[in-house]
Design a protein around this motif. Structure first.
Motif, PDB file in Angstrom:
ATOM      1  N   ASP A  54      92.401  23.383  -9.531  1.00 44.38           N
ATOM      2  CA  ASP A  54      91.890  22.905  -8.242  1.00 44.38           C
ATOM      3  C   ASP A  54      91.127  24.002  -7.503  1.00 44.38           C
ATOM      4  N   VAL A 107      99.105   7.728  -1.015  1.00 46.47           N
ATOM      5  CA  VAL A 107      98.369   8.751  -1.771  1.00 46.47           C
ATOM      6  C   VAL A 107      97.000   9.024  -1.153  1.00 46.47           C
ATOM      7  N   ARG A 108      96.406   7.975  -0.557  1.00 51.16           N
ATOM      8  CA  ARG A 108      95.099   8.148   0.098  1.00 51.16           C
ATOM      9  C   ARG A 108      95.124   7.476   1.466  1.00 51.16           C
ATOM     10  N   TYR A 131     101.678   8.369 -11.377  1.00 51.66           N
ATOM     11  CA  TYR A 131     100.720   7.545 -10.644  1.00 51.66           C
ATOM     12  C   TYR A 131     100.413   6.268 -11.416  1.00 51.66           C
ATOM     13  N   LEU A 174     102.587  12.403  -6.478  1.00 52.81           N
ATOM     14  CA  LEU A 174     101.915  11.238  -7.057  1.00 52.81           C
ATOM     15  C   LEU A 174     100.413  11.460  -7.161  1.00 52.81           C
ATOM     16  N   ARG A 175      99.869  12.093  -6.120  1.00 55.59           N
ATOM     17  CA  ARG A 175      98.425  12.290  -6.089  1.00 55.59           C
ATOM     18  C   ARG A 175      97.964  13.212  -7.213  1.00 55.59           C
ATOM     19  N   GLY A 176      98.818  14.119  -7.618  1.00 57.93           N
ATOM     20  CA  GLY A 176      98.468  15.055  -8.693  1.00 57.93           C
ATOM     21  C   GLY A 176      99.020  14.662 -10.051  1.00 57.93           C
ATOM     22  N   GLY A 177      99.844  13.616 -10.091  1.00 61.39           N
ATOM     23  CA  GLY A 177     100.518  13.250 -11.323  1.00 61.39           C
ATOM     24  C   GLY A 177      99.675  12.382 -12.238  1.00 61.39           C
ATOM     25  N   ARG A 178     100.069  12.272 -13.464  1.00 63.57           N
ATOM     26  CA  ARG A 178      99.359  11.426 -14.422  1.00 63.57           C
ATOM     27  C   ARG A 178     100.180  10.170 -14.672  1.00 63.57           C
ATOM     28  N   GLU A 192      92.697  19.050 -15.572  1.00 65.46           N
ATOM     29  CA  GLU A 192      93.594  20.043 -16.171  1.00 65.46           C
ATOM     30  C   GLU A 192      93.319  20.184 -17.659  1.00 65.46           C
ATOM     31  N   LEU A 241      90.280  16.207  -4.157  1.00 67.09           N
ATOM     32  CA  LEU A 241      90.798  16.010  -5.512  1.00 67.09           C
ATOM     33  C   LEU A 241      92.090  15.209  -5.492  1.00 67.09           C
ATOM     34  N   GLY A 242      92.443  14.669  -6.642  1.00 67.94           N
ATOM     35  CA  GLY A 242      93.685  13.910  -6.760  1.00 67.94           C
ATOM     36  C   GLY A 242      93.419  12.456  -7.104  1.00 67.94           C
ATOM     37  N   ASN A 243      94.514  11.732  -7.488  1.00 63.05           N
ATOM     38  CA  ASN A 243      94.401  10.322  -7.818  1.00 63.05           C
ATOM     39  C   ASN A 243      93.957   9.537  -6.620  1.00 63.05           C
ATOM     40  N   PRO A 244      93.326   8.365  -6.824  1.00 61.03           N
ATOM     41  CA  PRO A 244      92.785   7.883  -8.085  1.00 61.03           C
ATOM     42  C   PRO A 244      91.433   8.481  -8.480  1.00 61.03           C
ATOM     43  N   GLN A 301      90.380  12.606 -12.752  1.00 62.09           N
ATOM     44  CA  GLN A 301      91.710  12.593 -12.158  1.00 62.09           C
ATOM     45  C   GLN A 301      92.377  13.917 -12.527  1.00 62.09           C
ATOM     46  N   PRO A 302      93.443  14.300 -11.815  1.00 64.99           N
ATOM     47  CA  PRO A 302      94.050  15.624 -12.059  1.00 64.99           C
ATOM     48  C   PRO A 302      94.334  15.928 -13.526  1.00 64.99           C
ATOM     49  N   TRP A 303      94.841  14.929 -14.274  1.00 62.14           N
ATOM     50  CA  TRP A 303      95.190  15.208 -15.685  1.00 62.14           C
ATOM     51  C   TRP A 303      93.950  15.520 -16.506  1.00 62.14           C
TER      52      TRP A 303
END
Lengths: 159, 124
Positions: free
Chosen positions: B80, A85-86, A23, A16-20, B74, B47-50, B69-71
């Motif tokens: 990373d 996630v955090r 998330y 989830l933390r790396g997803g678009r 990228e 790094l990472g959401n949000p 954000q990661p997307w």
């Protein structure tokens, strides 16, 4: 705290933390959840406060309470994932714990009212349970749930 | 007279204005309008959401750098591993309006002379 770090590092949470879209979807689900909760509970609370007294309280409760509860469950499920996630960061924010305490207040307030009226026949609810008791519960509910919403939004704007 | 047609037109105009304004300012209202550069070494990265954050040690001290954000990272071509401790980089972006804070929102990241654009539409 190791539990928070373990939760943070858990594989599905890391995804989830790396997803678009994943998330974003969980975020949207959280919003849907509390939208349903607040959208359903505020009209019910206003009725408890005496607004539109011509509408039977039992009917309103019958329709709105299940929606509110469903919304709360969705919000908690999605919110748990967002928290994870955090986890260490949110756990370090006092405002987050204020929000959690308010959620508990909201649930307890609803449960106490339900318990007070539980032995009543639904059609006699408005007569037997005192108007003051209903007004108090209604006021508490509106204040608490809107405060939860505000706290949630403010997490992004306060350290 | 408040005809249905005029209400619809007014509504459409209002929506377009709102969307345009939102596009221009979403997530940037706290920042200055001009682009500045901060060059330094990454001290730490989260790094990472949000939100992705870097701490970059520059000549004038430690800066907090908001990356995407990661997307978004990228899409800009950033991995990373490229935003890790020890990497030297230049961040081009918008600084926070509060002059006491060293916070910058990255629009472009430059590593080894190569550009990585997080917000291509904001590069002047």
């Amino acid at each position: 705290m190791e539990l928070l770090t373990a939760l943070h590092d858990w594989a599905p949470v890391a995804l989830l933390r790396g997803g678009r879209w994943s998330y974003a979807a969980v975020n949207a689900a959280h919003i849907l959840g509390f939208a349903l909760l607040i959208g359903a509970i505020v009209p019910l609370d206003l009725r408890l406060l005496g607004w539109r007294r011509d509408v039977p309280l039992a009917s309103l409760t019958h329709v709105l309470l299940p929606v509110a509860i469903t919304g709360l469950v969705i919000a908690i499920a999605a919110g748990s994932l967002l928290f994870a996630v955090r986890a260490p960061d949110y756990a370090a924010k006092p405002l987050f714990w204020v929000k959690m305490a308010l959620v508990i207040c909201g649930v307890v307030n609803a449960a106490l009212l339900h318990q007070a009226a539980a032995w009543e026949q639904p059609e006699r609810l408005a007569d037997s349970t005192s108007a003051a008791r209903l007004r108090f519960a209604g006021m508490m509910s509106i204040v608490v749930w809107i405060a939860v919403l505000a706290c949630g939004r403010m997490l992004a704007f306060l350290d | 007279m408040l005809s249905r047609r005029s209400v619809l037109i007014a509504g459409a105009a209002f929506t377009v204005t709102g969307v345009t304004a939102a596009r221009a300012h979403h997530g940037w209202t706290w920042a200055e309008g001009v682009l500045i550069d901060v060059t330094g070494v990454i001290k730490s990265a989260k790094l990472g959401n949000p939100h992705g954050l870097l701490t970059v040690t520059a000549k004038d001290g430690d800066w907090t750098v908001e990356v995407g954000q990661p997307w978004r990272n990228e899409r800009a071509g950033l991995k990373d591993s490229m935003l890790a401790k020890g990497v030297t980089l230049t961040v081009r972006g918008n600084r926070t309006k509060d002059p006491k804070l060293k916070v910058i929102k990255a629009v472009r990241v430059i590593i080894d002379g190569k550009n990585y654009d997080l917000y291509p539409e904001r590069i002047s």
